[in-house]
Design a protein around this motif. Structure first.
Motif, PDB file in Angstrom:
ATOM      1  N   ARG A 160       0.841  -1.200   0.000  1.00 10.89           N
ATOM      2  CA  ARG A 160       0.000   0.000   0.000  1.00 10.89           C
ATOM      3  C   ARG A 160       0.882   1.259   0.000  1.00 10.89           C
ATOM      4  NH1 ARG A 160      -3.108  -3.508  -1.179  1.00 10.89           N
ATOM      5  NH2 ARG A 160      -5.281  -3.686  -0.503  1.00 10.89           N
ATOM      6  N   HIS A 161       1.784   1.302  -0.955  1.00 12.06           N
ATOM      7  CA  HIS A 161       2.744   2.398  -1.071  1.00 12.06           C
ATOM      8  C   HIS A 161       2.395   3.254  -2.291  1.00 12.06           C
ATOM      9  CE1 HIS A 161       6.508   4.555  -1.685  1.00 12.06           C
ATOM     10  NE2 HIS A 161       6.895   4.171  -0.470  1.00 12.06           N
ATOM     11  N   PRO A 162       2.438   4.578  -2.177  1.00 14.42           N
ATOM     12  CA  PRO A 162       2.079   5.451  -3.307  1.00 14.42           C
ATOM     13  C   PRO A 162       3.072   5.359  -4.456  1.00 14.42           C
ATOM     14  CG  PRO A 162       2.987   6.743  -1.499  1.00 14.42           C
ATOM     15  CD  PRO A 162       2.808   5.348  -0.972  1.00 14.42           C
ATOM     16  N   VAL A 163       2.545   5.405  -5.679  1.00 10.86           N
ATOM     17  CA  VAL A 163       3.377   5.282  -6.874  1.00 10.86           C
ATOM     18  C   VAL A 163       2.826   6.183  -7.977  1.00 10.86           C
ATOM     19  CG1 VAL A 163       2.055   3.250  -7.608  1.00 10.86           C
ATOM     20  CG2 VAL A 163       4.304   3.693  -8.615  1.00 10.86           C
ATOM     21  N   GLY A 164       3.726   6.813  -8.697  1.00 12.01           N
ATOM     22  CA  GLY A 164       3.355   7.584  -9.875  1.00 12.01           C
ATOM     23  C   GLY A 164       3.875   6.895 -11.124  1.00 12.01           C
ATOM     24  N   ILE A 165       3.214   7.121 -12.245  1.00 13.49           N
ATOM     25  CA  ILE A 165       3.632   6.531 -13.518  1.00 13.49           C
ATOM     26  C   ILE A 165       3.633   7.622 -14.580  1.00 13.49           C
ATOM     27  CG2 ILE A 165       3.017   4.918 -15.369  1.00 13.49           C
ATOM     28  CD1 ILE A 165       1.692   3.158 -13.264  1.00 13.49           C
ATOM     29  N   ILE A 166       4.717   7.693 -15.341  1.00 19.87           N
ATOM     30  CA  ILE A 166       4.783   8.577 -16.507  1.00 19.87           C
ATOM     31  C   ILE A 166       4.900   7.695 -17.745  1.00 19.87           C
ATOM     32  CG2 ILE A 166       5.997  10.469 -17.644  1.00 19.87           C
ATOM     33  CD1 ILE A 166       7.240  11.149 -14.923  1.00 19.87           C
ATOM     34  N   THR A 167       3.996   7.870 -18.704  1.00 19.70           N
ATOM     35  CA  THR A 167       4.044   7.023 -19.902  1.00 19.70           C
ATOM     36  C   THR A 167       3.380   7.712 -21.081  1.00 19.70           C
ATOM     37  OG1 THR A 167       3.596   4.798 -20.765  1.00 19.70           O
ATOM     38  CG2 THR A 167       1.868   5.815 -19.442  1.00 19.70           C
ATOM     39  N   LYS A 168       3.686   7.227 -22.273  1.00 23.83           N
ATOM     40  CA  LYS A 168       2.985   7.656 -23.481  1.00 23.83           C
ATOM     41  C   LYS A 168       2.555   6.419 -24.272  1.00 23.83           C
ATOM     42  CE  LYS A 168       6.393  10.198 -24.473  1.00 23.83           C
ATOM     43  NZ  LYS A 168       7.277  11.213 -25.089  1.00 23.83           N
ATOM     44  N   ASN A 169       2.340   5.320 -23.550  1.00 24.24           N
ATOM     45  CA  ASN A 169       1.992   4.067 -24.200  1.00 24.24           C
ATOM     46  C   ASN A 169       0.689   3.518 -23.620  1.00 24.24           C
ATOM     47  OD1 ASN A 169       1.967   1.439 -25.361  1.00 24.24           O
ATOM     48  ND2 ASN A 169       4.190   1.490 -25.526  1.00 24.24           N
ATOM     49  N   ALA A 170      -0.221   3.134 -24.492  1.00 26.13           N
ATOM     50  CA  ALA A 170      -1.498   2.565 -24.067  1.00 26.13           C
ATOM     51  C   ALA A 170      -1.330   1.205 -23.411  1.00 26.13           C
ATOM     52  CB  ALA A 170      -2.438   2.445 -25.272  1.00 26.13           C
ATOM     53  N   LEU A 171      -0.132   0.662 -23.441  1.00 27.08           N
ATOM     54  CA  LEU A 171       0.152  -0.623 -22.803  1.00 27.08           C
ATOM     55  C   LEU A 171      -0.175  -0.597 -21.308  1.00 27.08           C
ATOM     56  CD1 LEU A 171       1.346  -3.444 -23.441  1.00 27.08           C
ATOM     57  CD2 LEU A 171       3.604  -2.497 -22.910  1.00 27.08           C
ATOM     58  N   ILE A 172      -0.250   0.582 -20.728  1.00 23.52           N
ATOM     59  CA  ILE A 172      -0.594   0.701 -19.315  1.00 23.52           C
ATOM     60  C   ILE A 172      -1.958   0.089 -19.014  1.00 23.52           C
ATOM     61  CG2 ILE A 172      -1.619   2.997 -19.604  1.00 23.52           C
ATOM     62  CD1 ILE A 172      -0.607   3.729 -16.835  1.00 23.52           C
ATOM     63  N   LEU A 173      -2.835   0.038 -20.003  1.00 19.04           N
ATOM     64  CA  LEU A 173      -4.191  -0.461 -19.765  1.00 19.04           C
ATOM     65  C   LEU A 173      -4.216  -1.951 -19.457  1.00 19.04           C
ATOM     66  CD1 LEU A 173      -6.193   1.519 -22.480  1.00 19.04           C
ATOM     67  CD2 LEU A 173      -5.948   2.015 -20.036  1.00 19.04           C
ATOM     68  N   LYS A 174      -3.163  -2.668 -19.797  1.00 21.66           N
ATOM     69  CA  LYS A 174      -3.139  -4.102 -19.461  1.00 21.66           C
ATOM     70  C   LYS A 174      -3.063  -4.314 -17.952  1.00 21.66           C
ATOM     71  CE  LYS A 174       1.811  -5.179 -19.565  1.00 21.66           C
ATOM     72  NZ  LYS A 174       1.844  -5.714 -18.188  1.00 21.66           N
ATOM     73  N   ASP A 175      -2.651  -3.285 -17.221  1.00 21.66           N
ATOM     74  CA  ASP A 175      -2.555  -3.371 -15.764  1.00 21.66           C
ATOM     75  C   ASP A 175      -3.688  -2.621 -15.075  1.00 21.66           C
ATOM     76  OD1 ASP A 175      -0.241  -4.873 -15.985  1.00 21.66           O
ATOM     77  OD2 ASP A 175       1.080  -3.114 -15.904  1.00 21.66           O
ATOM     78  N   LEU A 176      -4.786  -2.443 -15.787  1.00 19.95           N
ATOM     79  CA  LEU A 176      -5.912  -1.680 -15.244  1.00 19.95           C
ATOM     80  C   LEU A 176      -6.435  -2.285 -13.953  1.00 19.95           C
ATOM     81  CD1 LEU A 176      -7.568   0.837 -15.954  1.00 19.95           C
ATOM     82  CD2 LEU A 176      -9.162  -0.639 -17.180  1.00 19.95           C
ATOM     83  N   ASP A 177      -6.368  -3.605 -13.826  1.00 17.33           N
ATOM     84  CA  ASP A 177      -6.872  -4.255 -12.615  1.00 17.33           C
ATOM     85  C   ASP A 177      -6.092  -3.815 -11.372  1.00 17.33           C
ATOM     86  OD1 ASP A 177      -4.612  -5.535 -13.680  1.00 17.33           O
ATOM     87  OD2 ASP A 177      -5.133  -7.472 -12.797  1.00 17.33           O
TER      88      ASP A 177
END
Length: 357
Positions: A160-177
């Motif tokens: 339960r640790h805060p995390v930020g993500i910087i991306t320009k790839n729609a591949l992030i949606l595979k981790d939507l869960d």
């Protein structure tokens, strides 16, 4: 293949000599002509994945004008090939070129999840947002093959640790869960880079990134799932995308972004040469105009290294960019707030009692 031919699917069009190395590698015209006659490839344009074994994975950010305290990068080098990328210079520290090597030789840190967990279990560590992709995109094509970013997100959720993500790839949606689970406790903030609305510009500026349509869809899907999104309208390059500011802001606002940030392009280190070579091959009719306007933002040079000024620029052109951004914020982002991430839950779960099911 001749020296002047454009290398499709890549941003950089050459390998700039590494400033740290005594010797440099050069493809001479006579060698290229020999390869053409013999029907041989002068160079292999395929991406190569190289294992890397760092001792630590979380980096403290000491630059006073970078708005993050800690970052981590599962991959070094980036196949996206964005021609302006400041991270290109870091590839020289690994013994490679900031040019084509940066896009074709990707260092893979398979131990990143294990190193991250070791860091989060450390006795003196207190919760502060760690940003994935402070240097190179954690959702570049390599993630399809290795899945390191997903494994790291599982660690962040476990503790339960805060995390930020910087991306320009729609591949992030595979981790939507996983992103949904993190968002329930305000543990995630996503920063999606949208540099242009022109697909033609995107293809030459950022050749292996997600299409603009797909990127805007990604913002909407994340927002619809209550995952806070900040749009990175960066960098703004005079003469290339500076005329798109209002349209960019409206497009990301319409998809649900809560805020946006921007920078004025600066071409530090080897990037000045790489960008200049690229623009003379891709946009020769406006190359001088663009380069001179970039120089006008940085006191007559392509780069200004002064903290607080280097990413803002100075002069009339930079001021026009800032004025347009201020107008865009008032027009499209009034009363929207990007949330502060939650650091209260981490101490409870530091010993790993809560598992990801």
């Amino acid at each position: 293949m001749t020296k002047k031919e454009y290398i499709k699917g890549r941003g950089a069009q050459e390998n700039k000599a590494n400033k740290f190395l005594q010797f440099s590698y050069e493809m001479r015209d006579d060698f290229l002509e020999f390869c053409r006659i013999e029907g041989e490839e002068a160079a292999n344009n395929k991406t190569k994945y190289i294992p890397a074994f760092p001792k630590t994975i979380v980096n403290k950010v000491t630059s006073p004008d970078v708005r993050m305290q800690f970052s981590m990068n599962p991959y070094q080098g980036c196949e996206h090939g964005c021609i302006y990328c400041y991270a290109r210079n870091t590839h020289e520290y690994w013994g490679y070129s900031a040019g084509l090597d940066f896009e074709r030789k990707i260092l893979v840190k398979k131990d990143a999840p294990k190193l991250l967990e070791k860091k989060l279990r450390g006795k003196i560590w207190t919760a502060r947002t760690i940003v994935l992709s402070g240097n190179t995109d954690c959702y570049q094509p390599a993630e399809k093959k290795f899945g390191i970013t997903r494994a790291c997100l599982e660690i962040f959720l476990k503790y339960r640790h805060p995390v930020g993500i910087i991306t320009k790839n729609a591949l992030i949606l595979k981790d939507l869960d996983i992103l949904r689970e993190l968002a329930k406790d305000t543990l995630i903030g996503v920063h999606v880079s949208v540099t242009t609305l022109s697909e033609e510009t995107r293809r030459i500026l950022e050749p292996r990134t997600a299409s603009i349509k797909r990127r805007l869809e990604t913002i909407k899907i994340l927002a619809d799932n209550n995952i806070p999104v900040n749009a990175m309208l960066a960098p703004i390059i005079p003469g290339i995308n500076s005329h798109e500011i209002m349209n960019l802001a409206k497009a990301v606002s319409d998809r649900g972004a809560l805020s946006f940030g921007f920078t004025v392009v600066r071409l530090n280190g080897a990037i000045g040469h790489i960008f200049s070579d690229w623009i003379r091959k891709t946009l020769p009719d406006r190359a001088d105009k663009v380069l001179h306007q970039i120089e006008a933002c940085h006191n007559g040079t392509l780069n200004d290294s002064r903290y607080g000024i280097r990413s803002r620029g100075e002069g009339k052109i930079a001021q026009q960019i800032h004025d347009m951004m201020a107008l865009a914020k008032r027009t499209y982002f009034k009363d929207r707030v990007f949330p502060k991430l939650n650091t209260d839950l981490y101490p409870i779960h530091k010993q790993g009692q809560l598992r990801l099911f």
